[in-house]
Design a protein around this motif. Structure first.
Motif, PDB file in Angstrom:
ATOM      1  N   LYS A   1      11.169   7.096   0.404  1.00  0.00           N
ATOM      2  CA  LYS A   1      12.051   7.096  -0.762  1.00  0.00           C
ATOM      3  C   LYS A   1      11.296   6.870  -2.068  1.00  0.00           C
ATOM      4  O   LYS A   1      11.898   6.888  -3.147  1.00  0.00           O
ATOM      5  CB  LYS A   1      13.131   6.026  -0.586  1.00  0.00           C
ATOM      6  CG  LYS A   1      14.113   6.302   0.531  1.00  0.00           C
ATOM      7  CD  LYS A   1      15.166   5.216   0.615  1.00  0.00           C
ATOM      8  CE  LYS A   1      16.141   5.476   1.746  1.00  0.00           C
ATOM      9  NZ  LYS A   1      17.017   6.627   1.483  1.00  0.00           N
ATOM     10  N   LYS A   2       9.988   6.595  -1.976  1.00  0.00           N
ATOM     11  CA  LYS A   2       9.156   6.356  -3.155  1.00  0.00           C
ATOM     12  C   LYS A   2       9.711   5.207  -3.993  1.00  0.00           C
ATOM     13  O   LYS A   2       9.899   5.315  -5.196  1.00  0.00           O
ATOM     14  CB  LYS A   2       9.016   7.626  -3.998  1.00  0.00           C
ATOM     15  CG  LYS A   2       8.401   8.802  -3.257  1.00  0.00           C
ATOM     16  CD  LYS A   2       8.294  10.035  -4.133  1.00  0.00           C
ATOM     17  CE  LYS A   2       7.688  11.201  -3.361  1.00  0.00           C
ATOM     18  NZ  LYS A   2       7.589  12.420  -4.200  1.00  0.00           N
ATOM     19  N   LYS A   3       9.934   4.061  -3.307  1.00  0.00           N
ATOM     20  CA  LYS A   3      10.484   2.891  -3.979  1.00  0.00           C
ATOM     21  C   LYS A   3       9.651   1.655  -3.631  1.00  0.00           C
ATOM     22  O   LYS A   3       9.196   1.487  -2.492  1.00  0.00           O
ATOM     23  CB  LYS A   3      11.931   2.645  -3.560  1.00  0.00           C
ATOM     24  CG  LYS A   3      12.897   3.781  -3.903  1.00  0.00           C
ATOM     25  CD  LYS A   3      13.082   3.951  -5.382  1.00  0.00           C
ATOM     26  CE  LYS A   3      14.168   4.959  -5.732  1.00  0.00           C
ATOM     27  NZ  LYS A   3      13.862   6.321  -5.298  1.00  0.00           N
TER      28      LYS A   3
ATOM     29  N   LEU B   1       0.831  -1.194   0.000  1.00  0.00           N
ATOM     30  CA  LEU B   1       0.000   0.000   0.000  1.00  0.00           C
ATOM     31  C   LEU B   1       0.872   1.253   0.000  1.00  0.00           C
ATOM     32  O   LEU B   1       1.898   1.305   0.684  1.00  0.00           O
ATOM     33  CB  LEU B   1      -0.916   0.008   1.229  1.00  0.00           C
ATOM     34  CG  LEU B   1      -1.796  -1.231   1.418  1.00  0.00           C
ATOM     35  CD1 LEU B   1      -2.571  -1.126   2.720  1.00  0.00           C
ATOM     36  CD2 LEU B   1      -2.744  -1.423   0.244  1.00  0.00           C
ATOM     37  N   TYR B   2       0.422   2.282  -0.743  1.00  0.00           N
ATOM     38  CA  TYR B   2       1.206   3.505  -0.878  1.00  0.00           C
ATOM     39  C   TYR B   2       0.274   4.702  -0.997  1.00  0.00           C
ATOM     40  O   TYR B   2      -0.665   4.683  -1.795  1.00  0.00           O
ATOM     41  CB  TYR B   2       2.091   3.413  -2.122  1.00  0.00           C
ATOM     42  CG  TYR B   2       2.909   4.649  -2.426  1.00  0.00           C
ATOM     43  CD1 TYR B   2       3.692   5.257  -1.451  1.00  0.00           C
ATOM     44  CD2 TYR B   2       2.917   5.191  -3.711  1.00  0.00           C
ATOM     45  CE1 TYR B   2       4.457   6.380  -1.736  1.00  0.00           C
ATOM     46  CE2 TYR B   2       3.687   6.312  -4.011  1.00  0.00           C
ATOM     47  CZ  TYR B   2       4.449   6.905  -3.016  1.00  0.00           C
ATOM     48  OH  TYR B   2       5.205   8.010  -3.301  1.00  0.00           O
ATOM     49  N   SER B   3       0.551   5.752  -0.185  1.00  0.00           N
ATOM     50  CA  SER B   3      -0.241   6.982  -0.222  1.00  0.00           C
ATOM     51  C   SER B   3       0.676   8.149  -0.554  1.00  0.00           C
ATOM     52  O   SER B   3       1.345   8.700   0.333  1.00  0.00           O
ATOM     53  CB  SER B   3      -0.929   7.227   1.123  1.00  0.00           C
ATOM     54  OG  SER B   3      -1.858   6.216   1.417  1.00  0.00           O
ATOM     55  N   PRO B   4       0.745   8.569  -1.819  1.00  0.00           N
ATOM     56  CA  PRO B   4       1.601   9.705  -2.177  1.00  0.00           C
ATOM     57  C   PRO B   4       1.072  11.038  -1.668  1.00  0.00           C
ATOM     58  O   PRO B   4       1.816  12.010  -1.619  1.00  0.00           O
ATOM     59  CB  PRO B   4       1.619   9.658  -3.706  1.00  0.00           C
ATOM     60  CG  PRO B   4       0.349   8.966  -4.081  1.00  0.00           C
ATOM     61  CD  PRO B   4       0.088   7.976  -2.995  1.00  0.00           C
ATOM     62  N   SER B   5      -0.208  11.101  -1.308  1.00  0.00           N
ATOM     63  CA  SER B   5      -0.794  12.310  -0.738  1.00  0.00           C
ATOM     64  C   SER B   5      -1.973  11.906   0.138  1.00  0.00           C
ATOM     65  O   SER B   5      -2.371  10.741   0.169  1.00  0.00           O
ATOM     66  CB  SER B   5      -1.266  13.257  -1.847  1.00  0.00           C
ATOM     67  OG  SER B   5      -2.402  12.733  -2.513  1.00  0.00           O
ATOM     68  N   SER B   6      -2.543  12.883   0.830  1.00  0.00           N
ATOM     69  CA  SER B   6      -3.655  12.585   1.733  1.00  0.00           C
ATOM     70  C   SER B   6      -4.907  12.140   0.987  1.00  0.00           C
ATOM     71  O   SER B   6      -5.779  11.476   1.557  1.00  0.00           O
ATOM     72  CB  SER B   6      -3.976  13.810   2.595  1.00  0.00           C
ATOM     73  OG  SER B   6      -4.310  14.918   1.770  1.00  0.00           O
TER      74      SER B   6
END
Length: 332
Positions: free
Chosen positions: A274-276, A223-228
């Motif tokens: 690190k967005k990896k 799971l990944y949340s780049p923004s709210s």
């Protein structure tokens, strides 16, 4: 029998399939990325699973659970033998002291303390004919969720003494993996793709909210949340690589992108800072993707000389359970 971990049976689909991404991914585009070499190797027979706490590495060599101190000083600390091949490890915090959960294919869920003193089992005793082959585990207090192949999700209540299997529910497809956030379960359901349900609460199985079918066999989820306002699930889809689902609205899952890994995407770890995305990529070893554009990941690093079975990361290192290639540690 290790074949259950690497092979997939036909799904028993009972729910309405979710949307399918079109076109399907292309697997003939060569991957270009920085090649990285191992920093160190811990010899083992067949490294199948790995998990970390702040100071230690826990990994399995077939039926043996091993505990080592983390780099830079790698030292063996303890071992403990399970009843069957250990195919997943989870470090939980349900009890005051750290609890090490393992799933042994035919032995189900076992747990021990951080010293690996001895294994205990929830009641009733796990039987594969009733509860399936255990493949992975996640824990969200007070419940442990065990992905049990053709027997769905088994729910064990650790607030009870002794812990007890409280409930279970079936899913479209055979269940290979399960993840969670504060409110929802995300299920890797083999040929039925990604399925989303609320977290369990006593009184019955949570209803399915939405689904995203994938063309392969969904094996794991990160799971990944780049923004709210944005949230994505990266699905390890075995021979079909990585599929990306927009789960910003869990009741309306939408496939948003894909990436062909050229191998067999099995297990995932993610570093949001690190967005990896780190992938145990089967016969193509280790693959790291850059998530600066979450829907269009780009290859960043790779090592195709080993087998990628399971993966974990911390701030400084990548840990790859590499089957007969031992436990491999890379600098991040």
């Amino acid at each position: 029998d290790l074949s259950i971990v690497a092979s997939f049976r036909a799904a028993q689909v009972t729910d309405t399939p979710g949307p399918t991404l079109s076109p399907t991914i292309t697997s003939t585009i060569p991957i270009t990325a920085t090649v990285i070499a191992p920093a160190t190797v811990i010899p083992s027979g067949n490294a199948l699973a790995i998990a970390l706490d702040d100071s230690n590495i826990y990994f399995s060599d077939n039926t043996t659970l091993l505990k080592y101190s983390k780099p830079p000083v790698l030292s063996p600390i303890a071992t403990l033998i399970a009843s069957d091949n250990i195919v997943d490890i989870f470090i939980g915090d349900i009890t005051p002291e750290a609890t090490v959960y393992i799933v042994a294919e035919n032995g189900g869920l076992l747990y021990t303390d951080g010293n690996l003193t001895s294994f205990s089992t929830p009641s009733p005793e796990w039987t594969p004919s009733t509860q399936g082959k255990a493949l992975s585990i996640s824990e969200k207090y007070p419940y442990a969720y065990v992905a049990a192949n053709d027997k769905g999700i088994r729910i064990i209540d650790f607030s009870l003494s002794p812990p007890k299997e409280l409930d279970s529910f079936s899913s479209s497809g055979y269940v290979y993996g399960v993840q969670y956030d504060d409110n929802f379960l995300y299920i890797a359901a083999s040929t039925a793709g990604l399925r989303i349900r609320p977290l369990y609460s006593p009184g019955g199985a949570p209803p399915e909210l939405s689904a995203c079918d994938t063309p392969g066999s969904a094996y794991d989820i990160a799971l990944y949340s780049p923004s709210s306002s944005l949230r994505y699930a990266y699905v390890a889809d075995y021979h079909h690589g990585i599929y990306i689902a927009d789960i910003s609205s869990p009741s309306n899952c939408k496939l948003a992108g894909s990436f062909s890994t050229q191998g067999e995407a099995r297990r995932l770890a993610i570093d949001s800072g690190k967005k990896k995305l780190y992938i145990a990529n089967g016969s193509k070893g280790l693959l790291v993707l850059d998530l600066n554009d979450p829907k269009k990941p780009k290859p960043y690093q790779m090592d195709t000389t080993v087998y990628g079975y399971d993966i974990a990361i911390d701030d400084n290192y990548i840990y790859l359970a590499a089957f007969s290639n031992d436990l491999i540690i890379y600098n991040k």
